[in-house]
Scaffold this active site. Structure first.
Site, mmCIF file in Angstrom:
data_model
loop_
_atom_site.group_PDB
_atom_site.id
_atom_site.type_symbol
_atom_site.label_atom_id
_atom_site.label_comp_id
_atom_site.label_asym_id
_atom_site.label_seq_id
_atom_site.Cartn_x
_atom_site.Cartn_y
_atom_site.Cartn_z
ATOM 1 N N SER A 157 0.838 -1.191 0.000
ATOM 2 C CA SER A 157 0.000 0.000 0.000
ATOM 3 C C SER A 157 0.877 1.247 0.000
ATOM 4 C CB SER A 157 -0.865 -0.052 1.264
ATOM 5 O OG SER A 157 -1.606 1.128 1.377
ATOM 6 N N THR A 188 -10.741 2.336 -14.300
ATOM 7 C CA THR A 188 -9.765 3.299 -14.792
ATOM 8 C C THR A 188 -8.656 3.477 -13.762
ATOM 9 O OG1 THR A 188 -11.438 4.445 -16.081
ATOM 10 C CG2 THR A 188 -9.469 5.707 -15.504
ATOM 11 N N CYS A 227 -10.598 0.638 25.564
ATOM 12 C CA CYS A 227 -11.257 1.944 25.579
ATOM 13 C C CYS A 227 -11.035 2.714 24.295
ATOM 14 C CB CYS A 227 -10.746 2.777 26.748
ATOM 15 S SG CYS A 227 -11.445 2.239 28.299
#
Lengths: 143, 403
Positions: free
Chosen positions: B200, B241, B327
């Site tokens: 990524s 695209t 939390c």
């Protein structure tokens, strides 16, 4: 998550952090929660001969809202009659600290800690004959 | 004041050089890379092919083996669902492991709901998969093993080369999610026997919304059924695209990592190790989560015993980090990754993940050490658990009033 100014204030300058002698006849200790749940709250109260709460201390492992809830609770406990301690409700803590819904359980922990501390102290007081050994009275007081 | 950013396992600042490379592809060179009839299309295609080469080089692949995606979640989905669909007749068993990102776990769970069998391997206390157990889990029906390279929470590096070898021996396709290692840890798809690899852009100072999937073309030729249909772009495996500016950004980000491959990981490690030793010298009962040495260069996951993660972050709110505490999660559950290590939920609640980048400085690290140490001491001063532990109470033997 953004915290209310009051939560931040209690976090930065917590009131009444500390430890009272849990073996004292005039001290009640309430511990609720568990480390694996991410919250452990301890509230202690000390009464004088007339059963006025003269001191209250807390220590809390938990998020900022849990710390603020217990800090606020000790502030509210001091100066009350023992029987008035149970009048502190979690909803009032939620309101005062502007806790979001996801943090309501922190206020519930504080209320439960107070209850546990009062129950612990009343048990001692009954044992020592300061209070009559009458379960009904305890029940009435907590309503 | 802008806060110090130490959450680079979540995402990273775009490198200005990456942004500069991308900018011409918005208003000037805005062509569609699939347009074959004019200059606009040709220059877009040329830029995309250059980026393909830049990405391929980082992992020792051929540029033809790189498919551009919208990011790692899509890459993992194509790899897992696409392989499962393509090889369903060969077998219906997929193996993964418990500390994978949800972008791997959830596609595997999807397969489970659609007639596949999924084995989720456990890990040891460092987060490592056992190779013998993995070998034992493989059957004649196994078509895919998906095991990440570096873990996003705890930084542990899985032995991908050994896993790749094992998969080769058994004729099983091997996919690895390399989001946290691409551009930071040496990767060679040949030497490591990797058949599919996800990465990524935004984890390496590229833009969000773009990633790449490596799909092996020979020895063996691996084929993936499409998840998104329409137009047949990217060898039919990912229609749509192409995000030319994003792809150019990913290529540039990969190139910068590649150029600094000999120096940058060492710089990241130096910052990370300075932070760790600084904190450990100021605080007692600090525990490292993940593997002590086999870990990504920029990840430091520590548990500060007896204090809760969210309250700690409140104490240094000018430093951006993350926590495995319940939390801080939407589910109010502590991190499943830390739970999988068996370190105990209480240490998960007390965990903080610090992750550094090329933009962090020694001054920032030293400031962080001071701020964190102060916050932890402040909180331990009001922690009943710290008091009990100091009084010699064994916390594991206390009967807690569960709420």
């Amino acid at each position: 998550m953004a915290y209310s100014d009051k939560v931040v204030e209690h976090y930065e300058r917590p009131r009444n952090v500390g430890t009272l002698d849990k073996n004292s006849d005039r001290v009640g200790t309430g511990i609720v929660g568990a480390p694996e749940c991410g919250d452990v709250m301890r509230i202690q109260i000390e009464v004088d001969e007339d059963l006025n709460i003269v001191d209250a201390k807390f220590k809390t492992f938990g998020c900022g809202s849990a710390i603020a809830s217990s800090s606020l609770a000790t502030e509210w406990l001091k100066g009350r009659k023992l029987d008035e301690a149970l009048e502190i409700k979690n909803t009032e803590i939620v309101k005062e600290l502007a806790l979001p819904p996801v943090k309501i359980h922190c206020s519930v922990l504080a209320e439960d800690s107070i209850r546990a501390a009062v129950a612990d102290l009343k048990q001692k007081l009954r044992k020592n004959g300061v209070l009559p050994a009458d379960e009904n009275e305890v029940a009435a007081a907590s309503n | 004041m802008r806060s110090i950013y130490l959450d680079n396992n979540a995402t990273t600042r775009v490198d200005p050089a990456v942004l500069d490379a991308m900018l011409p592809f918005f208003c000037e060179k805005f062509g569609n890379a699939a347009s074959r009839s004019h200059h606009y299309g040709w220059e877009a295609e040329e830029a995309v092919e250059a980026a393909r080469g830049q990405v391929a080089r980082v992992i020792g692949a051929d540029s033809k083996e790189i498919i551009f995606t919208s990011g790692a979640t899509e890459g993992n989905n194509i790899a897992i669902k696409g392989i499962a669909a393509m090889y369903a007749e060969k077998g219906k068993h997929v193996i993964t492991q418990v500390t994978e990102h949800k972008a791997v776990i959830d596609p595997c769970k999807y397969l489970e709901q659609h007639g596949y069998r999924v084995t989720i391997m456990p890990v040891d206390k460092y987060g490592l998969v056992d190779l013998n157990e993995l070998s034992d889990a493989m059957t004649d029906d196994t078509i895919l093993v998906s095991i990440m390279h570096g873990n996003n929470e705890i930084g542990t590096l899985q032995p991908v080369a050994e896993i790749g070898r094992l998969c080769k021996q058994r004729g099983v396709i091997f996919h690895t999610d390399c989001c946290q290692t691409f551009g930071k840890v040496p990767i060679d798809v040949e030497a490591m026997g990797i058949d599919l690899l996800t990465c990524s852009a935004h984890k390496i100072h590229g833009p969000k919304g773009v990633g790449a999937l490596y799909v092996r073309r020979k020895k063996p030729r691996v084929r993936c059924e499409a998840v998104i249909h329409g137009g047949g772009h990217e060898r039919g495996m990912r229609s749509g695209t192409l995000n030319v500016p994003g792809i150019v950004g990913l290529g540039k980000a990969a190139e910068i990592c590649w150029e600094h491959r000999d120096t940058e990981p060492k710089q990241l490690m130096a910052l990370r190790d300075r932070l760790r030793s600084g904190l450990e010298s100021r605080l007692d009962e600090v525990y490292l989560n993940g593997h002590p040495t086999q870990r990504t260069p920029n990840n430091l996951n520590l548990s500060f015993a007896y204090v809760e993660g969210e309250s700690m972050m409140m104490g240094f709110n000018d430093i951006a980090v993350s926590s495995g505490s319940a939390c801080t999660s939407a589910s109010l559950e502590p991190s499943y990754v830390l739970k999988a290590l068996g370190v105990g939920d209480e240490l998960a609640h007390s965990s903080i993940r610090f992750s550094v980048s090329r933009f962090n400085t020694i001054e920032e690290i030293d400031y962080t050490i001071e701020r964190v140490a102060r916050a932890v001491n402040h909180l331990r001063g009001m922690s009943p658990l710290y008091e009990m532990a100091k009084d010699g109470v064994d916390l594991s033997k206390v009967e807690w009033a569960h709420h």
